[in-house]
Design an enzyme around this catalytic site. Structure first.
Site, PDB file in Angstrom:
ATOM      1  N   ASP A   1      53.740  31.301  44.469  1.00  0.00           N
ATOM      2  CA  ASP A   1      53.293  33.175  44.961  1.00  0.00           C
ATOM      3  C   ASP A   1      54.633  33.603  45.468  1.00  0.00           C
ATOM      4  OD1 ASP A   1      49.925  33.985  44.904  1.00  0.00           O
ATOM      5  OD2 ASP A   1      51.462  35.293  46.510  1.00  0.00           O
TER       6      ASP A   1
ATOM      7  N   ARG B   1      42.535  29.116  39.178  1.00  0.00           N
ATOM      8  CA  ARG B   1      40.843  28.853  39.068  1.00  0.00           C
ATOM      9  C   ARG B   1      39.835  28.584  38.644  1.00  0.00           C
ATOM     10  NH1 ARG B   1      39.812  32.769  44.579  1.00  0.00           N
ATOM     11  NH2 ARG B   1      41.188  34.175  43.161  1.00  0.00           N
TER      12      ARG B   1
ATOM     13  N   TYR C   1      51.988  44.474  50.692  1.00  0.00           N
ATOM     14  CA  TYR C   1      51.227  43.882  51.917  1.00  0.00           C
ATOM     15  C   TYR C   1      51.786  42.944  53.116  1.00  0.00           C
ATOM     16  CZ  TYR C   1      49.094  42.136  47.697  1.00  0.00           C
ATOM     17  OH  TYR C   1      48.382  42.211  46.220  1.00  0.00           O
TER      18      TYR C   1
ATOM     19  N   ARG D   1      48.889  34.089  35.880  1.00  0.00           N
ATOM     20  CA  ARG D   1      47.691  33.374  36.562  1.00  0.00           C
ATOM     21  C   ARG D   1      47.153  31.960  35.069  1.00  0.00           C
ATOM     22  NH1 ARG D   1      45.541  35.505  41.237  1.00  0.00           N
ATOM     23  NH2 ARG D   1      47.619  36.947  42.041  1.00  0.00           N
TER      24      ARG D   1
ATOM     25  N   ARG E   1      43.393  21.297  43.911  1.00  0.00           N
ATOM     26  CA  ARG E   1      43.336  22.724  45.586  1.00  0.00           C
ATOM     27  C   ARG E   1      43.116  21.501  46.727  1.00  0.00           C
ATOM     28  NH1 ARG E   1      40.575  28.187  45.811  1.00  0.00           N
ATOM     29  NH2 ARG E   1      38.994  26.902  45.666  1.00  0.00           N
TER      30      ARG E   1
HETATM   31  O1  CP3 Z   1      50.398  33.215  37.255  1.00  0.00           O
HETATM   32  C1  CP3 Z   1      50.315  32.095  37.659  1.00  0.00           C
HETATM   33  O2  CP3 Z   1      49.893  30.931  36.972  1.00  0.00           O
HETATM   34  C2  CP3 Z   1      51.580  31.392  38.000  1.00  0.00           C
HETATM   35  C3  CP3 Z   1      50.876  31.472  40.003  1.00  0.00           C
HETATM   36  C4  CP3 Z   1      51.179  32.735  40.349  1.00  0.00           C
HETATM   37  C5  CP3 Z   1      50.109  33.300  41.118  1.00  0.00           C
HETATM   38  N1  CP3 Z   1      50.122  34.431  42.450  1.00  0.00           N
HETATM   39  C6  CP3 Z   1      49.154  32.016  42.845  1.00  0.00           C
HETATM   40  C7  CP3 Z   1      47.997  31.747  42.909  1.00  0.00           C
HETATM   41  C8  CP3 Z   1      51.476  33.908  40.637  1.00  0.00           C
HETATM   42  C9  CP3 Z   1      52.603  34.803  39.493  1.00  0.00           C
HETATM   43  C10 CP3 Z   1      51.176  35.110  41.170  1.00  0.00           C
HETATM   44  C11 CP3 Z   1      51.330  36.682  42.037  1.00  0.00           C
HETATM   45  C12 CP3 Z   1      50.951  37.069  43.112  1.00  0.00           C
HETATM   46  N2  CP3 Z   1      50.568  37.381  44.206  1.00  0.00           N
HETATM   47  C13 CP3 Z   1      50.780  38.657  42.666  1.00  0.00           C
HETATM   48  C14 CP3 Z   1      51.057  39.110  41.478  1.00  0.00           C
HETATM   49  C15 CP3 Z   1      50.555  39.023  40.412  1.00  0.00           C
HETATM   50  C16 CP3 Z   1      49.137  39.765  39.581  1.00  0.00           C
HETATM   51  O3  CP3 Z   1      47.846  39.114  39.650  1.00  0.00           O
HETATM   52  O4  CP3 Z   1      49.138  41.388  40.058  1.00  0.00           O
HETATM   53  C17 CP3 Z   1      50.578  38.767  43.367  1.00  0.00           C
HETATM   54  C18 CP3 Z   1      50.098  40.130  44.247  1.00  0.00           C
HETATM   55  C19 CP3 Z   1      49.519  37.856  44.801  1.00  0.00           C
HETATM   56  C20 CP3 Z   1      48.782  37.766  46.006  1.00  0.00           C
HETATM   57  C21 CP3 Z   1      47.617  36.876  45.901  1.00  0.00           C
HETATM   58  N3  CP3 Z   1      47.594  35.842  46.320  1.00  0.00           N
HETATM   59  C22 CP3 Z   1      46.378  37.329  45.842  1.00  0.00           C
HETATM   60  C23 CP3 Z   1      46.054  38.928  46.122  1.00  0.00           C
HETATM   61  C24 CP3 Z   1      46.109  36.518  46.262  1.00  0.00           C
HETATM   62  C25 CP3 Z   1      44.177  36.663  46.107  1.00  0.00           C
HETATM   63  C26 CP3 Z   1      44.292  36.629  44.612  1.00  0.00           C
HETATM   64  C27 CP3 Z   1      42.815  36.049  44.209  1.00  0.00           C
HETATM   65  O5  CP3 Z   1      41.646  36.453  43.701  1.00  0.00           O
HETATM   66  O6  CP3 Z   1      41.762  35.369  45.450  1.00  0.00           O
HETATM   67  C28 CP3 Z   1      46.678  34.806  46.338  1.00  0.00           C
HETATM   68  C29 CP3 Z   1      45.972  33.665  45.763  1.00  0.00           C
HETATM   69  C30 CP3 Z   1      47.009  33.431  44.424  1.00  0.00           C
HETATM   70  N4  CP3 Z   1      47.877  33.398  44.332  1.00  0.00           N
HETATM   71  C31 CP3 Z   1      45.756  31.584  43.673  1.00  0.00           C
HETATM   72  C32 CP3 Z   1      46.513  31.450  43.005  1.00  0.00           C
HETATM   73  C33 CP3 Z   1      46.361  30.514  41.605  1.00  0.00           C
HETATM   74  C34 CP3 Z   1      44.411  31.764  44.252  1.00  0.00           C
HETATM   75  C35 CP3 Z   1      44.060  30.895  45.348  1.00  0.00           C
HETATM   76  C36 CP3 Z   1      42.816  30.092  45.684  1.00  0.00           C
HETATM   77  O7  CP3 Z   1      43.231  28.739  44.707  1.00  0.00           O
HETATM   78  O8  CP3 Z   1      41.915  30.322  46.346  1.00  0.00           O
END
Ligand code: CP3
Length: 338
Positions: free
Chosen positions: A64, A18, A141, A14, A27
């Site tokens: 994602d 944010r 999910y 990640r 964003r």
């Molecule tokens: O690592 C990176 O920087 C690459 C981008 C990336 C994102 N999601 C961006 C993201 C990667 C590799 C993921 C993987 C992901 N997404 C996983 C597996 C990795 C982990 O963290 O366990 C999972 C379970 C998801 C599903 C997902 N997407 C969730 C649960 C959420 C909400 C998270 C939150 O904290 O609210 C997301 C959204 C998401 N994916 C964000 C980002 C930067 C936040 C969205 C935003 O900008 O508001």
């Protein structure tokens, strides 16, 4: 793979996200998170943002894991302040029967377009990591329709209709193979499989419902592209008990969460695979001196020799001070350099 390096390479799960004000600005320019993922130029821009600030040794595609279920027609959306949700979760045999294995070229061109553009913009600076969720993690999910604490619905299906669960996981594994191979062809030089919820399974269920499908994926991936080997990183959060089995899948590197002692992990897998990790992301809330101590302890734990990629044990959280990330990245280089 496991080649000698001058200093331990580091990136962060990640890393584009944010905690960076410049990410939040892009964003809001895009409107919302999925629009950002689908906008090639902006997805490329946020992928590169952490590299402008820090001496990261890799870029990870901004996207994602839930793009696959979205492409399968489940209707992914994000409500502010909450996690991901699906308009049409998968609940019945008919729902699963109707799911089509994805064809990345047709269904997810925005992902490979982003990979192509990022590679061009990186221009050889650092390698680009592509990624996907594991079938089990995606299935949680898709069945729950959102994030979950206990995976009540997914586990009910697993124990009451195991054949149905296998049918779903099979379609997901075929989709993930197509998706990751498309990323590799478009230019991803490494791929990571995120099995974020594998650790919620029992010992036996992990092997049957998560690991077996990741093994199938590893076996189906392109091994060499553009004159190079393409390493595969497997990350099961909470998977510390299963490292030997994970290393036997044919992957090249294991992602470790922070619960593991990296020295013990290395003793257990030997030279079979590299290790990635594993500082607790919460350490980034501490003072710089504490961050440096924790980095040094992990480097000492891994010890001499090649085969370590430094990372956090899970993704960085939005509350982290970007200055603390600089302390972290610089500490890895300072303490591991010759
Ligand atoms: O690592 C990176 O920087 C690459 C981008 C990336 C994102 N999601 C961006 C993201 C990667 C590799 C993921 C993987 C992901 N997404 C996983 C597996 C990795 C982990 O963290 O366990 C999972 C379970 C998801 C599903 C997902 N997407 C969730 C649960 C959420 C909400 C998270 C939150 O904290 O609210 C997301 C959204 C998401 N994916 C964000 C980002 C930067 C936040 C969205 C935003 O900008 O508001």
């Amino acid at each position: 793979m496991r080649q000698p390096v001058d200093r331990t390479p580091v990136w962060m799960m990640r890393q584009a996200g944010r905690y960076l004000p410049e990410y939040r600005a892009v964003r809001s320019q895009a409107g919302d998170f999925m629009s950002l993922c689908k906008n090639t130029e902006l997805a490329c821009e946020v992928t590169l943002q952490p590299l402008e600030r820090y001496e990261m040794d890799a870029a990870i595609l901004f996207s994602d894991i839930l793009t696959i279920p979205d492409a399968m027609g489940l209707g992914l959306y994000f409500e502010t302040g909450e996690g991901p949700k699906f308009h049409k979760p998968v609940r019945t045999a008919a729902d699963i029967e109707n799911l089509q294995v994805i064809n990345t070229a047709k269904d997810l061109p925005y992902v490979t377009d982003a990979v192509t553009m990022i590679r061009r913009e990186l221009n050889g600076r650092v390698p680009l990591i592509g990624f996907s969720g594991s079938p089990w993690t995606l299935a949680t999910y898709m069945i729950e329709g959102q994030s979950s604490r206990d995976f009540a619905r997914a586990k009910t299906m697993l124990y009451t209709q195991p054949a149905l669960m296998h049918q779903l996981l099979d379609k997901l594994a075929l989709s993930v193979i197509d998706y990751l191979n498309a990323q590799i062809i478009a230019g991803a030089q490494v791929v990571q499989i995120f099995d974020t919820w594998g650790g919620a399974l029992s010992h036996a269920a992990y092997q049957e419902f998560s690991l077996a499908y990741m093994q199938k994926i590893v076996a189906g991936l392109i091994r060499h592209h553009d004159g190079r080997d393409v390493p595969v990183i497997l990350f099961t959060k909470g998977g510390g008990l299963w490292l030997e089995a994970m290393a036997d899948t044919g992957c090249h590197c294991l992602g470790l969460d922070w619960t593991m002692d990296i020295a013990r992990a290395r003793e257990r897998v030997g030279d079979k695979v590299a290790l990635q990790g594993n500082m607790d992301p919460a350490v980034l809330r501490a003072d710089p001196a504490v961050i440096e101590q924790q980095v040094a302890a992990i480097l000492r734990g891994f010890g001499q020799g090649s085969g370590h990629i430094f990372n956090l044990g899970h993704g960085i959280t939005p509350d982290i001070d970007p200055e603390h990330v600089k302390v972290f990245i610089d500490a890895v280089h300072k303490f591991s350099g010759k």
